[in-house]
Write an enzyme that holds these catalytic residues in place. Structure first.
Site, PDB file in Angstrom:
ATOM      1  N   LYS A 145       0.821  -1.220   0.000  1.00 48.67           N
ATOM      2  CA  LYS A 145       0.000   0.000   0.000  1.00 48.67           C
ATOM      3  C   LYS A 145       0.850   1.264   0.000  1.00 48.67           C
ATOM      4  CE  LYS A 145      -2.429  -0.773   3.575  1.00 48.67           C
ATOM      5  NZ  LYS A 145      -3.227  -0.355   4.728  1.00 48.67           N
TER       6      LYS A 145
ATOM      7  N   ARG B  65      -1.657 -11.225  12.435  1.00 46.31           N
ATOM      8  CA  ARG B  65      -2.016  -9.882  11.949  1.00 46.31           C
ATOM      9  C   ARG B  65      -3.025  -9.986  10.800  1.00 46.31           C
ATOM     10  NH1 ARG B  65       3.650  -7.667  10.509  1.00 46.31           N
ATOM     11  NH2 ARG B  65       2.596  -5.771   9.829  1.00 46.31           N
TER      12      ARG B  65
ATOM     13  N   ARG C  21     -11.598   0.690   9.346  1.00 43.63           N
ATOM     14  CA  ARG C  21     -11.255  -0.729   9.342  1.00 43.63           C
ATOM     15  C   ARG C  21     -12.475  -1.605   9.579  1.00 43.63           C
ATOM     16  NH1 ARG C  21      -5.885  -2.038   9.574  1.00 43.63           N
ATOM     17  NH2 ARG C  21      -4.478  -0.385  10.235  1.00 43.63           N
TER      18      ARG C  21
ATOM     19  N   ARG D 298      12.703  -9.864  12.442  1.00 46.54           N
ATOM     20  CA  ARG D 298      11.958  -9.155  13.495  1.00 46.54           C
ATOM     21  C   ARG D 298      10.800 -10.023  13.982  1.00 46.54           C
ATOM     22  NH1 ARG D 298      10.342  -3.401  11.179  1.00 46.54           N
ATOM     23  NH2 ARG D 298       8.867  -4.852  10.268  1.00 46.54           N
TER      24      ARG D 298
ATOM     25  N   ARG E 179      11.752 -11.461   5.270  1.00 45.86           N
ATOM     26  CA  ARG E 179      12.526 -10.233   5.531  1.00 45.86           C
ATOM     27  C   ARG E 179      13.583 -10.461   6.607  1.00 45.86           C
ATOM     28  NH1 ARG E 179       8.467  -5.146   5.506  1.00 45.86           N
ATOM     29  NH2 ARG E 179       7.915  -5.971   7.555  1.00 45.86           N
TER      30      ARG E 179
END
Ligand SMILES: [Zn+2]
Length: 225
Positions: free
Chosen positions: A16, A175, A92, A164, A131
């Site tokens: 996004k 999430r 949301r 992370r 990542r």
């Protein structure tokens, strides 16, 4: 003058931010990411920031009304947003969407489109869990898409790379579950009103951008005819 009053939606990791940057350039719109705004207010210790902090410390959600009246509306109702805006991170839920509609109605304005970037969960997990971040300067790598020359170490400063906590597969999936449970009724709500425009976020970023741009150009044209 046609307004482009836009909402940008999509799961974490859908790209996004990249799309927002390009749309801001293309259409000269102000970009309001409510999460970033609230974070900055808390860091500044502004009055709004302190209010938000109080809710969070008590483990409560920040009330929708506070976000709408003190974060979203003052910006939408400012001269820079006269011809439109790009809103990200809010609403949301359907309840928030209805409250936003009502607030915008008071300004005699309405949404032009809701841009939804869609990416399957397994692709998001693959993107985010690959990542790796360097421990010294925070340089970012991806084990699959942008690997370092020497596995596990930063190309630029040789420091070890770590994953992370936020990027661990189980955290990413959590999430995503939260995202889906929140937006479950939101997308149908906008679809019913003919505002929803969906984009395939598995395509390369330039291609997604091209599709969004073409869609917005058509919307502007339709409105002017
Ligand atoms: Zn580094």
């Amino acid at each position: 003058m046609t307004e482009l009053n836009l909402i940008l939606m999509g799961p974490p990791g859908a790209g996004k931010g990249t799309q927002a940057e390009r749309l801001v350039d293309d259409f000269d719109l102000p970009y309001y990411a409510t999460g970033d705004i609230l974070r900055a207010e808390r860091q500044n210790g502004s009055e709004l920031g302190r209010k938000v902090e109080e809710y969070l410390q008590k483990g409560d959600l920040v009330p929708d009304e506070l976000i709408i009246e003190e974060v979203v509306m003052p910006r939408i109702d400012s001269p820079e947003a006269e011809d439109g805006f790009l809103l990200d991170g809010f609403p949301r839920t359907q309840r928030q969407a209805e409250a936003l509609d009502a607030a915008m109605g008071r300004l005699r304005r309405e949404l032009t489109a809701v841009l939804s970037i869609e990416v399957p969960d397994e692709e998001i997990v693959r993107r985010l869990s690959g990542r790796r971040i360097c421990t010294k300067k925070g340089h970012v790598y991806h084990v699959e898409f942008d690997p370092p020359k020497h596995e596990g170490f930063c190309d630029q400063d040789g420091s070890p790379l770590v994953q992370r906590d936020d990027d661990k597969p189980e955290t990413v999936q959590h999430r995503l579950d939260v995202f889906h449970s929140q937006t479950k009724t939101l997308l149908p709500y906008y679809e019913k009103r003919g505002l929803l425009r969906s984009f395939d976020g598995t395509r390369p970023p330039e291609e997604v951008h091209g599709h969004i741009r073409a869609t917005l150009a058509t919307l502007k044209l339709e409105d002017e005819l």
